[in-house]
Write a protein that holds these residues in place. Structure first.
Motif, PDB file in Angstrom:
ATOM      1  N   THR A   2       0.844  -1.196   0.000  1.00 33.21           N
ATOM      2  CA  THR A   2       0.000   0.000   0.000  1.00 33.21           C
ATOM      3  C   THR A   2       0.881   1.248   0.000  1.00 33.21           C
ATOM      4  O   THR A   2       2.095   1.172   0.171  1.00 33.21           O
ATOM      5  N   GLU A   3       0.225   2.388  -0.169  1.00 34.21           N
ATOM      6  CA  GLU A   3       0.937   3.676  -0.162  1.00 34.21           C
ATOM      7  C   GLU A   3       1.764   3.835   1.106  1.00 34.21           C
ATOM      8  O   GLU A   3       2.881   4.347   1.083  1.00 34.21           O
ATOM      9  N   ALA A   4       1.214   3.370   2.223  1.00 38.69           N
ATOM     10  CA  ALA A   4       1.896   3.534   3.513  1.00 38.69           C
ATOM     11  C   ALA A   4       3.163   2.698   3.621  1.00 38.69           C
ATOM     12  O   ALA A   4       3.988   2.929   4.493  1.00 38.69           O
ATOM     13  N   ASP A   5       3.316   1.721   2.721  1.00 44.23           N
ATOM     14  CA  ASP A   5       4.498   0.872   2.773  1.00 44.23           C
ATOM     15  C   ASP A   5       5.707   1.513   2.085  1.00 44.23           C
ATOM     16  O   ASP A   5       6.811   0.981   2.149  1.00 44.23           O
ATOM     17  N   TYR A   6       5.472   2.645   1.396  1.00 43.89           N
ATOM     18  CA  TYR A   6       6.579   3.310   0.689  1.00 43.89           C
ATOM     19  C   TYR A   6       7.239   4.333   1.602  1.00 43.89           C
ATOM     20  O   TYR A   6       6.574   5.193   2.170  1.00 43.89           O
ATOM     21  N   HIS A   7       8.542   4.219   1.742  1.00 49.52           N
ATOM     22  CA  HIS A   7       9.318   5.068   2.655  1.00 49.52           C
ATOM     23  C   HIS A   7      10.317   5.891   1.861  1.00 49.52           C
ATOM     24  O   HIS A   7      11.002   5.359   0.980  1.00 49.52           O
ATOM     25  N   ARG A   8      10.413   7.177   2.215  1.00 43.14           N
ATOM     26  CA  ARG A   8      11.397   8.044   1.567  1.00 43.14           C
ATOM     27  C   ARG A   8      12.790   7.646   2.057  1.00 43.14           C
ATOM     28  O   ARG A   8      13.040   7.610   3.269  1.00 43.14           O
ATOM     29  N   VAL A   9      13.671   7.344   1.137  1.00 38.92           N
ATOM     30  CA  VAL A   9      15.017   6.904   1.523  1.00 38.92           C
ATOM     31  C   VAL A   9      16.106   7.842   1.030  1.00 38.92           C
ATOM     32  O   VAL A   9      17.245   7.766   1.488  1.00 38.92           O
ATOM     33  N   ALA A  10      15.775   8.708   0.080  1.00 44.37           N
ATOM     34  CA  ALA A  10      16.791   9.598  -0.488  1.00 44.37           C
ATOM     35  C   ALA A  10      16.104  10.636  -1.352  1.00 44.37           C
ATOM     36  O   ALA A  10      14.899  10.546  -1.638  1.00 44.37           O
ATOM     37  N   THR A  11      16.902  11.621  -1.757  1.00 41.90           N
ATOM     38  CA  THR A  11      16.478  12.593  -2.762  1.00 41.90           C
ATOM     39  C   THR A  11      17.162  12.196  -4.065  1.00 41.90           C
ATOM     40  O   THR A  11      18.288  11.665  -4.048  1.00 41.90           O
ATOM     41  N   THR A  12      16.482  12.417  -5.170  1.00 39.94           N
ATOM     42  CA  THR A  12      17.021  11.941  -6.461  1.00 39.94           C
ATOM     43  C   THR A  12      18.422  12.489  -6.726  1.00 39.94           C
ATOM     44  O   THR A  12      19.245  11.820  -7.341  1.00 39.94           O
ATOM     45  N   THR A  13      18.699  13.691  -6.220  1.00 41.24           N
ATOM     46  CA  THR A  13      20.023  14.292  -6.466  1.00 41.24           C
ATOM     47  C   THR A  13      21.108  13.727  -5.538  1.00 41.24           C
ATOM     48  O   THR A  13      22.274  14.069  -5.687  1.00 41.24           O
ATOM     49  N   ASP A  14      20.727  12.875  -4.584  1.00 39.67           N
ATOM     50  CA  ASP A  14      21.719  12.275  -3.678  1.00 39.67           C
ATOM     51  C   ASP A  14      22.614  11.275  -4.411  1.00 39.67           C
ATOM     52  O   ASP A  14      23.716  10.971  -3.941  1.00 39.67           O
ATOM     53  N   LEU A  15      22.106  10.709  -5.506  1.00 41.11           N
ATOM     54  CA  LEU A  15      22.873   9.672  -6.209  1.00 41.11           C
ATOM     55  C   LEU A  15      23.110  10.074  -7.655  1.00 41.11           C
ATOM     56  O   LEU A  15      22.234  10.646  -8.307  1.00 41.11           O
ATOM     57  N   HIS A  16      24.283   9.729  -8.142  1.00 43.26           N
ATOM     58  CA  HIS A  16      24.610   9.844  -9.556  1.00 43.26           C
ATOM     59  C   HIS A  16      24.666   8.433 -10.129  1.00 43.26           C
ATOM     60  O   HIS A  16      24.760   7.451  -9.378  1.00 43.26           O
ATOM     61  N   ASP A  17      24.622   8.338 -11.437  1.00 43.43           N
ATOM     62  CA  ASP A  17      24.715   7.019 -12.068  1.00 43.43           C
ATOM     63  C   ASP A  17      25.956   6.281 -11.566  1.00 43.43           C
ATOM     64  O   ASP A  17      27.049   6.856 -11.517  1.00 43.43           O
ATOM     65  N   GLY A  18      25.771   5.029 -11.160  1.00 43.88           N
ATOM     66  CA  GLY A  18      26.892   4.226 -10.665  1.00 43.88           C
ATOM     67  C   GLY A  18      27.070   4.301  -9.165  1.00 43.88           C
ATOM     68  O   GLY A  18      27.938   3.637  -8.619  1.00 43.88           O
ATOM     69  N   ASP A  19      26.233   5.100  -8.494  1.00 41.93           N
ATOM     70  CA  ASP A  19      26.342   5.215  -7.040  1.00 41.93           C
ATOM     71  C   ASP A  19      25.515   4.148  -6.326  1.00 41.93           C
ATOM     72  O   ASP A  19      24.494   3.674  -6.846  1.00 41.93           O
ATOM     73  N   VAL A  20      25.946   3.818  -5.129  1.00 39.30           N
ATOM     74  CA  VAL A  20      25.159   2.977  -4.216  1.00 39.30           C
ATOM     75  C   VAL A  20      25.302   3.578  -2.820  1.00 39.30           C
ATOM     76  O   VAL A  20      26.402   3.980  -2.427  1.00 39.30           O
ATOM     77  N   ILE A  21      24.188   3.678  -2.112  1.00 37.78           N
ATOM     78  CA  ILE A  21      24.202   4.182  -0.740  1.00 37.78           C
ATOM     79  C   ILE A  21      23.456   3.201   0.159  1.00 37.78           C
ATOM     80  O   ILE A  21      22.661   2.390  -0.312  1.00 37.78           O
ATOM     81  N   GLU A  22      23.742   3.294   1.441  1.00 35.97           N
ATOM     82  CA  GLU A  22      23.072   2.428   2.414  1.00 35.97           C
ATOM     83  C   GLU A  22      22.051   3.243   3.183  1.00 35.97           C
ATOM     84  O   GLU A  22      22.339   4.364   3.594  1.00 35.97           O
ATOM     85  N   VAL A  23      20.877   2.681   3.377  1.00 33.80           N
ATOM     86  CA  VAL A  23      19.861   3.317   4.221  1.00 33.80           C
ATOM     87  C   VAL A  23      19.212   2.241   5.079  1.00 33.80           C
ATOM     88  O   VAL A  23      19.205   1.059   4.727  1.00 33.80           O
TER      89      VAL A  23
END
Ligand code: FES
Length: 106
Positions: A2-23
């Motif tokens: 459901t909609e409530a199951d979606y969690h904000r984990v980052a902003t689109t500008t936080d990552l560039h192509d080829g990046d990986v981050i941990e949340v």
């Protein structure tokens, strides 16, 4: 999911192509990737031993584990290199404005 199951984990500008981050969302550790302009999410720990995928190396659409050279397809989570045989769990990603949202069933 459901909609409530979606969690904000980052902003689109936080990552560039080829990046990986941990949340972390609740008790779930995730790795968030950007490849070819798209965002993807897998579980954050290798299925072989306790390596954190965000410390690995993105090569095209594959994440190589930092420990023993195992690797996974970022889009599908499929194990593609030994010693990994068990796939990484993947999670659905949505973009809402500049927010990267990951669906985690509660
Ligand atoms: Fe990832 Fe061994 S911990 S390949």
């Amino acid at each position: 999911m459901t909609e409530a199951d979606y969690h904000r984990v980052a902003t689109t500008t936080d990552l560039h192509d080829g990046d990986v981050i941990e949340v972390q969302v609740g008790k779930t550790l995730l790795a968030i990737y950007k490849i070819d302009g798209g965002f993807y999410a897998t579980e954050g720990v290798c299925t072989h031993a306790y390596a954190r995928m965000a410390e690995g190396y993105v090569e095209g659409d594959v994440i190589e584990c930092p420990y023993h050279g195992g690797a996974f397809d970022i889009r599908s989570g499929k194990a593609v290199a030994a010693p990994c045989t068990q796939d990484l769990k993947t999670f659905p990603v949505r973009i809402d404005g500049d927010a990267v949202l990951v669906g985690i069933a509660s």
